[in-house]
Design an enzyme around this catalytic site. Sequence first.
Site, PDB file in Angstrom:
ATOM      1  N   MET A  80      -0.121   8.665 -10.986  1.00 22.05           N
ATOM      2  CA  MET A  80       0.857   7.582 -10.832  1.00 22.05           C
ATOM      3  C   MET A  80       1.512   7.413 -12.190  1.00 22.05           C
ATOM      4  O   MET A  80       1.290   6.436 -12.910  1.00 22.05           O
ATOM      5  CB  MET A  80       0.139   6.307 -10.364  1.00 22.05           C
ATOM      6  CG  MET A  80      -0.295   6.365  -8.907  1.00 22.05           C
ATOM      7  SD  MET A  80      -1.564   5.149  -8.486  1.00 22.05           S
ATOM      8  CE  MET A  80      -3.025   6.041  -8.983  1.00 22.05           C
TER       9      MET A  80
ATOM     10  N   HIS B 224     -12.056  10.982  -6.498  1.00 20.09           N
ATOM     11  CA  HIS B 224     -10.633  10.630  -6.628  1.00 20.09           C
ATOM     12  C   HIS B 224     -10.417   9.912  -7.969  1.00 20.09           C
ATOM     13  O   HIS B 224     -11.084   8.915  -8.261  1.00 20.09           O
ATOM     14  CB  HIS B 224     -10.251   9.734  -5.447  1.00 20.09           C
ATOM     15  CG  HIS B 224      -8.818   9.364  -5.356  1.00 20.09           C
ATOM     16  ND1 HIS B 224      -7.881  10.136  -4.710  1.00 20.09           N
ATOM     17  CD2 HIS B 224      -8.153   8.272  -5.824  1.00 20.09           C
ATOM     18  CE1 HIS B 224      -6.698   9.541  -4.778  1.00 20.09           C
ATOM     19  NE2 HIS B 224      -6.838   8.413  -5.453  1.00 20.09           N
TER      20      HIS B 224
ATOM     21  N   MET C 210      -2.823   6.170 -14.263  1.00 21.35           N
ATOM     22  CA  MET C 210      -1.683   5.228 -14.273  1.00 21.35           C
ATOM     23  C   MET C 210      -1.169   5.067 -15.692  1.00 21.35           C
ATOM     24  O   MET C 210      -1.958   4.976 -16.633  1.00 21.35           O
ATOM     25  CB  MET C 210      -2.140   3.864 -13.758  1.00 21.35           C
ATOM     26  CG  MET C 210      -2.806   3.908 -12.403  1.00 21.35           C
ATOM     27  SD  MET C 210      -3.356   2.259 -11.917  1.00 21.35           S
ATOM     28  CE  MET C 210      -4.220   2.653 -10.389  1.00 21.35           C
TER      29      MET C 210
ATOM     30  N   ASP D 205      -7.670   8.077 -10.422  1.00 20.89           N
ATOM     31  CA  ASP D 205      -6.351   7.434 -10.457  1.00 20.89           C
ATOM     32  C   ASP D 205      -5.829   7.363 -11.881  1.00 20.89           C
ATOM     33  O   ASP D 205      -6.399   6.669 -12.724  1.00 20.89           O
ATOM     34  CB  ASP D 205      -6.460   6.012  -9.894  1.00 20.89           C
ATOM     35  CG  ASP D 205      -6.686   6.020  -8.397  1.00 20.89           C
ATOM     36  OD1 ASP D 205      -5.883   6.642  -7.688  1.00 20.89           O
ATOM     37  OD2 ASP D 205      -7.674   5.412  -7.944  1.00 20.89           O
TER      38      ASP D 205
ATOM     39  N   HIS E 149      -4.948  11.784  -8.920  1.00 21.64           N
ATOM     40  CA  HIS E 149      -3.796  11.103  -8.312  1.00 21.64           C
ATOM     41  C   HIS E 149      -2.919  10.574  -9.443  1.00 21.64           C
ATOM     42  O   HIS E 149      -3.254   9.584 -10.086  1.00 21.64           O
ATOM     43  CB  HIS E 149      -4.331   9.970  -7.411  1.00 21.64           C
ATOM     44  CG  HIS E 149      -3.277   9.126  -6.788  1.00 21.64           C
ATOM     45  ND1 HIS E 149      -3.560   7.935  -6.146  1.00 21.64           N
ATOM     46  CD2 HIS E 149      -1.918   9.273  -6.681  1.00 21.64           C
ATOM     47  CE1 HIS E 149      -2.436   7.396  -5.691  1.00 21.64           C
ATOM     48  NE2 HIS E 149      -1.433   8.186  -6.010  1.00 21.64           N
TER      49      HIS E 149
ATOM     50  N   ASP F  97      -5.134   5.945   1.150  1.00 22.22           N
ATOM     51  CA  ASP F  97      -5.605   5.394  -0.126  1.00 22.22           C
ATOM     52  C   ASP F  97      -5.183   3.939  -0.276  1.00 22.22           C
ATOM     53  O   ASP F  97      -3.988   3.635  -0.328  1.00 22.22           O
ATOM     54  CB  ASP F  97      -5.011   6.255  -1.259  1.00 22.22           C
ATOM     55  CG  ASP F  97      -5.509   5.862  -2.637  1.00 22.22           C
ATOM     56  OD1 ASP F  97      -6.415   5.017  -2.748  1.00 22.22           O
ATOM     57  OD2 ASP F  97      -4.986   6.433  -3.620  1.00 22.22           O
ATOM     58  N   GLY F  98      -6.200   3.067  -0.371  1.00 23.81           N
ATOM     59  CA  GLY F  98      -5.938   1.662  -0.656  1.00 23.81           C
ATOM     60  C   GLY F  98      -6.451   0.729   0.431  1.00 23.81           C
ATOM     61  O   GLY F  98      -6.030   0.827   1.583  1.00 23.81           O
ATOM     62  N   GLY F  99      -7.390  -0.130   0.055  1.00 25.59           N
ATOM     63  CA  GLY F  99      -7.918  -1.114   1.010  1.00 25.59           C
ATOM     64  C   GLY F  99      -8.732  -0.513   2.143  1.00 25.59           C
ATOM     65  O   GLY F  99      -8.847  -1.111   3.214  1.00 25.59           O
TER      66      GLY F  99
ATOM     67  N   MET G 112      -0.215   6.134   0.867  1.00 26.48           N
ATOM     68  CA  MET G 112      -0.668   4.895   0.234  1.00 26.48           C
ATOM     69  C   MET G 112      -0.676   3.790   1.284  1.00 26.48           C
ATOM     70  O   MET G 112       0.348   3.523   1.915  1.00 26.48           O
ATOM     71  CB  MET G 112       0.255   4.502  -0.929  1.00 26.48           C
ATOM     72  CG  MET G 112       0.204   5.419  -2.135  1.00 26.48           C
ATOM     73  SD  MET G 112      -1.437   5.699  -2.840  1.00 26.48           S
ATOM     74  CE  MET G 112      -1.980   4.015  -3.188  1.00 26.48           C
TER      75      MET G 112
ATOM     76  N   GLY H  85      -1.277   1.020  -7.878  1.00 25.96           N
ATOM     77  CA  GLY H  85      -1.385   0.353  -9.180  1.00 25.96           C
ATOM     78  C   GLY H  85      -2.697  -0.374  -9.401  1.00 25.96           C
ATOM     79  O   GLY H  85      -3.130  -0.534 -10.535  1.00 25.96           O
ATOM     80  N   PHE H  86      -3.319  -0.792  -8.317  1.00 21.82           N
ATOM     81  CA  PHE H  86      -4.540  -1.584  -8.460  1.00 21.82           C
ATOM     82  C   PHE H  86      -5.526  -1.272  -7.351  1.00 21.82           C
ATOM     83  O   PHE H  86      -5.125  -0.943  -6.224  1.00 21.82           O
ATOM     84  CB  PHE H  86      -4.211  -3.093  -8.404  1.00 21.82           C
ATOM     85  CG  PHE H  86      -3.237  -3.504  -9.470  1.00 21.82           C
ATOM     86  CD1 PHE H  86      -3.685  -3.862 -10.735  1.00 21.82           C
ATOM     87  CD2 PHE H  86      -1.872  -3.474  -9.219  1.00 21.82           C
ATOM     88  CE1 PHE H  86      -2.778  -4.202 -11.736  1.00 21.82           C
ATOM     89  CE2 PHE H  86      -0.949  -3.819 -10.208  1.00 21.82           C
ATOM     90  CZ  PHE H  86      -1.414  -4.184 -11.473  1.00 21.82           C
ATOM     91  N   GLY H  87      -6.800  -1.414  -7.684  1.00 18.90           N
ATOM     92  CA  GLY H  87      -7.827  -1.332  -6.662  1.00 18.90           C
ATOM     93  C   GLY H  87      -7.984  -2.688  -6.003  1.00 18.90           C
ATOM     94  O   GLY H  87      -7.339  -3.673  -6.398  1.00 18.90           O
TER      95      GLY H  87
ATOM     96  N   SER I 138     -13.181   6.678  -5.125  1.00 24.19           N
ATOM     97  CA  SER I 138     -12.232   6.465  -6.225  1.00 24.19           C
ATOM     98  C   SER I 138     -12.928   5.748  -7.372  1.00 24.19           C
ATOM     99  O   SER I 138     -13.349   4.589  -7.235  1.00 24.19           O
ATOM    100  CB  SER I 138     -11.050   5.632  -5.733  1.00 24.19           C
ATOM    101  OG  SER I 138     -10.323   5.162  -6.850  1.00 24.19           O
TER     102      SER I 138
ATOM    103  N   GLY J  88     -12.443   2.952  -3.180  1.00 22.49           N
ATOM    104  CA  GLY J  88     -12.979   2.545  -4.479  1.00 22.49           C
ATOM    105  C   GLY J  88     -13.943   1.395  -4.311  1.00 22.49           C
ATOM    106  O   GLY J  88     -15.171   1.566  -4.346  1.00 22.49           O
TER     107      GLY J  88
HETATM  108  C1  DX5 Z   1      -4.467   2.384  -6.054  1.00 21.35           C
HETATM  109  C2  DX5 Z   1      -5.274   3.655  -6.175  1.00 21.35           C
HETATM  110  C3  DX5 Z   1      -6.472   3.714  -5.312  1.00 21.35           C
HETATM  111  C4  DX5 Z   1      -7.530   2.664  -5.579  1.00 21.35           C
HETATM  112  C5  DX5 Z   1      -8.094   2.265  -4.249  1.00 21.35           C
HETATM  113  O1  DX5 Z   1      -3.264   2.562  -6.717  1.00 21.35           O
HETATM  114  O2  DX5 Z   1      -4.478   4.781  -5.859  1.00 21.35           O
HETATM  115  O3  DX5 Z   1      -7.061   5.014  -5.331  1.00 21.35           O
HETATM  116  O4  DX5 Z   1      -8.575   3.115  -6.383  1.00 21.35           O
HETATM  117  O5  DX5 Z   1      -8.953   1.208  -4.454  1.00 21.35           O
HETATM  118  P1  DX5 Z   1      -9.593   0.365  -3.255  1.00 21.35           P
HETATM  119  O6  DX5 Z   1     -10.369   1.321  -2.403  1.00 21.35           O
HETATM  120  O7  DX5 Z   1     -10.454  -0.617  -3.984  1.00 21.35           O
HETATM  121  O8  DX5 Z   1      -8.451  -0.271  -2.514  1.00 21.35           O
HETATM  122 ZN    ZN Z   2      -5.484   6.767  -5.672  1.00 25.33          ZN
END
Ligand code: DX5
Ligand code: ZN
Length: 222
Positions: free
Chosen positions: A68, A33, A37, A35, A66, A175-177, A137, A142-144, A8, A197
């Site tokens: 959002m 990927h 937003m 994102d 993706h 996706d996420g963490g 998710m 919303g955030f990495g 990502s 990401g």
């Molecule tokens: C969050 C995004 C993710 C984000 C994941 O809303 O959809 O794709 O980039 O980031 P990491 O891998 O740092 O959690």
């Molecule tokens: Zn994403």
Amino acid sequence: MKIKLAPSILAADFSRLGEHVTEAEQGGSDRIHIDVMDGHFVPNISMGMPIIKSLRRVTGLILETHLMITDPNLFLSDFADAGSDTIIVHWEGNNNLHRTVHAVKLLNKRVGVAINPATPAMVLEEILPDLDQVLIMTVDPGFGHQHFLSSTLNKIQQVRGLIERVNPECELEVDGGIDASTAPMCVHAGANVLVAGTAIFGNDLGVVKAMEHLKEAAASTG
Ligand code: DX5
Ligand code: ZN
């Protein structure tokens, strides 16, 4: 099951975006990927069509977008024209999801549906036969760089069950963490595509080594 990574670029250094994507390609990724937003659907603003257009010129990898954003229907053809190969839309806030999914198909693009942590697996049942991928998710979007929500593991398992029953070709992406400690849990629960990401682009090991590390960790499950 073969596990794929979806790096990502939200966590990438945007002044070196082209290089980062080339590195992800060298690391064996089949996709990137992206994102998108809008500051409404999620409380953050990221990137849009120009980034996809630029990346389309430098890579043959699948560009997975993706969305959002509040009204994805308004922008589907713009994202397709910019060079997206896959368009992922959210279940949340869409009263006409079937229409949206089929609008993406009419553009000859792969289509995915994403669900947030508080959304149950069963909302996917009717639309699943029409999908190329599902995105679960594992953080609130919303955030990495957020903390993985382990409460989503049970749902990953449920969605894997649904997929096996109604559309075994459908990819199950998380996706996420996602990092070396959470990836094995997700794979064990049934995920076959891991978005990452921070664990890839924010890793001191560098992109290629970080991807190797993540793939090894993901494979270390039963
Ligand atoms: C969050 C995004 C993710 C984000 C994941 O809303 O959809 O794709 O980039 O980031 P990491 O891998 O740092 O959690
Ligand atoms: Zn994403």
